[in-house]
Design an enzyme around this catalytic site. Structure first.
Site, PDB file in Angstrom:
ATOM      1  N   CYS A 146     -23.271   9.249 -23.602  1.00  0.00           N
ATOM      2  CA  CYS A 146     -22.745   9.377 -24.965  1.00  0.00           C
ATOM      3  C   CYS A 146     -23.840   9.479 -26.028  1.00  0.00           C
ATOM      4  CB  CYS A 146     -21.812   8.214 -25.284  1.00  0.00           C
ATOM      5  SG  CYS A 146     -20.291   8.220 -24.307  1.00  0.00           S
ATOM      6  N   HIS A 271     -21.621   6.659 -33.150  1.00  0.00           N
ATOM      7  CA  HIS A 271     -20.856   7.145 -32.002  1.00  0.00           C
ATOM      8  C   HIS A 271     -19.443   6.585 -32.079  1.00  0.00           C
ATOM      9  CE1 HIS A 271     -19.390   7.956 -28.062  1.00  0.00           C
ATOM     10  NE2 HIS A 271     -19.567   6.734 -27.604  1.00  0.00           N
ATOM     11  N   ASN A 301     -12.623   9.081 -27.905  1.00  0.00           N
ATOM     12  CA  ASN A 301     -14.055   9.035 -27.613  1.00  0.00           C
ATOM     13  C   ASN A 301     -14.418  10.332 -26.884  1.00  0.00           C
ATOM     14  OD1 ASN A 301     -16.590   8.626 -26.454  1.00  0.00           O
ATOM     15  ND2 ASN A 301     -16.224   6.475 -25.990  1.00  0.00           N
TER      16      ASN A 301
END
Length: 348
Positions: A146, A271, A301
């Protein structure tokens, strides 16, 4: 000489999966536990259908209302790649290039960031460069989970600062819908598919990227994913605490390198792991929610691409609650499996 982000782009498919729609794919929803959790938080759960209860529970647990799943039947541009992840990256890159009328032939290097590429060789960066009409450019694929997009921009920043490159395209895309075990509710409710892109270039003005920081802290137990197998996450509360601490640390270090303090940041761009993590990070850094990106509610996400999709939408006025004016100082920070975590300070 400095480096600036000259353009951004993003791509989300057309298959919007809200929580009620997702419920039909979930096989082990613990209704009694969800009822207990929601009642403790003061929610009125009387007379709710099971899918309504699930919807309310997911919003409480991670703040996600919907996500987008991408599939082959959504591929519309027949001139692009046919692989799911690569196609999304290609579309985001097209968006970034066309937004500022950038000639693909001026791109000197392509970085494709992903941990779910469909094709390993030729690598996704080579593939996208070909379909975008980028000629005589170097290209590589990278993966820091990520953290990938922010790390990709960090690498591009350093490559341009070296004096060897003038303009670099960074792409990030992940197809999580085919890498989810829908029997694992902890991950099934979180992830979505999507892509983002950014063009970085040499800049003679003062505004641009001030600093980049990245580090790792190895942990294979709490978050991992093997080839051909779904993503796995264990120890949810500890993972969340680690994520908040890692992103806070990364941004503080990036601010230190930029010779500023975090309270000088105009907007926090973290994030989009889940809304709880985003809010706890903002609280820890003492940055108001109204100056914090919270796109996870409608994208889920989206792994490495989440930070870039949200940034692109905010810069282009697509988020009603967060419009970033020109000249704003941004603090970008992310964390990924590994653990990998990174921070960046830049002006847009």
């Amino acid at each position: 000489m400095s480096v600036r982000i000259v353009s951004t782009g993003s791509f989300l498919g057309s298959n919007v999966v809200d929580n009620k729609k997702l419920f039909s794919k979930i096989h082990n929803f613990d209704k009694e536990r969800a009822l207990e959790t929601l009642k403790k938080k003061g929610n009125d759960v009387q007379n709710l259908a099971d899918d309504e209860l699930f919807d309310l529970w997911v919003k409480q647990v991670c703040g996600v209302s919907q996500r987008v799943f991408f599939s082959e039947d959504q591929i519309e541009d027949k001139k692009g790649p046919t692989q799911l992840t690569e196609y999304m990256g290609y579309m985001a890159a097209k968006d970034a290039l066309s937004y500022k009328n950038i000639d693909p032939k001026t791109i000197q290097h392509v970085i494709f960031c992903s941990y779910t590429p469909i094709q390993l060789m030729p690598n996704p960066a080579c593939l996208c460069a070909h379909y975008l009409g980028i000629e005589n450019a170097s290209a590589f694929h990278m993966n820091t989970a990520c953290s990938s997009f922010l790390d990709g921009m960090g690498i591009a920043y350093m490559m341009i600062k070296s004096g060897e490159y003038d303009r670099i395209l960074v792409i990030s895309a992940d197809t999580m819908s085919i890498n989810i075990d829908f029997n694992d509710i902890t991950t099934a409710i979180l992830f979505g598919d999507g892509a983002c892109a950014a063009v970085l270039e040499r800049n003679t003005e003062k505004k641009g990227i001030y600093s980049y920081y990245s580090t790792t802290n190895y942990n294979n137990e709490m978050l991992n994913m093997d080839y051909g197998k779904p993503i796995r996450m264990s120890g949810g509360p500890l993972v969340q605490r680690n994520a908040v601490n890692a992103m806070s640390h990364s941004l503080e270090k990036a601010c230190e390198k930029a010779k500023i303090s975090p309270d000088q940041i105009d907007y926090l761009i973290p994030h989009q792991a889940n809304l709880r993590i985003v809010h706890r990070l903002a609280d820890k850094l003492n940055i108001p929610y109204e100056r914090t990106l919270q796109s996870v509610a409608y994208t889920g996400n989206v792994s490495g691409a989440s930070i870039g999709i949200g940034l692109d939408h905010a810069l282009k006025g697509k988020i009603e609650t967060l419009k970033i004016p020109k000249g704003s100082l941004l603090g970008l920070t992310t964390v990924g499996g590994g653990y990998t975590y990174s921070g960046m300070v830049c002006k847009v």
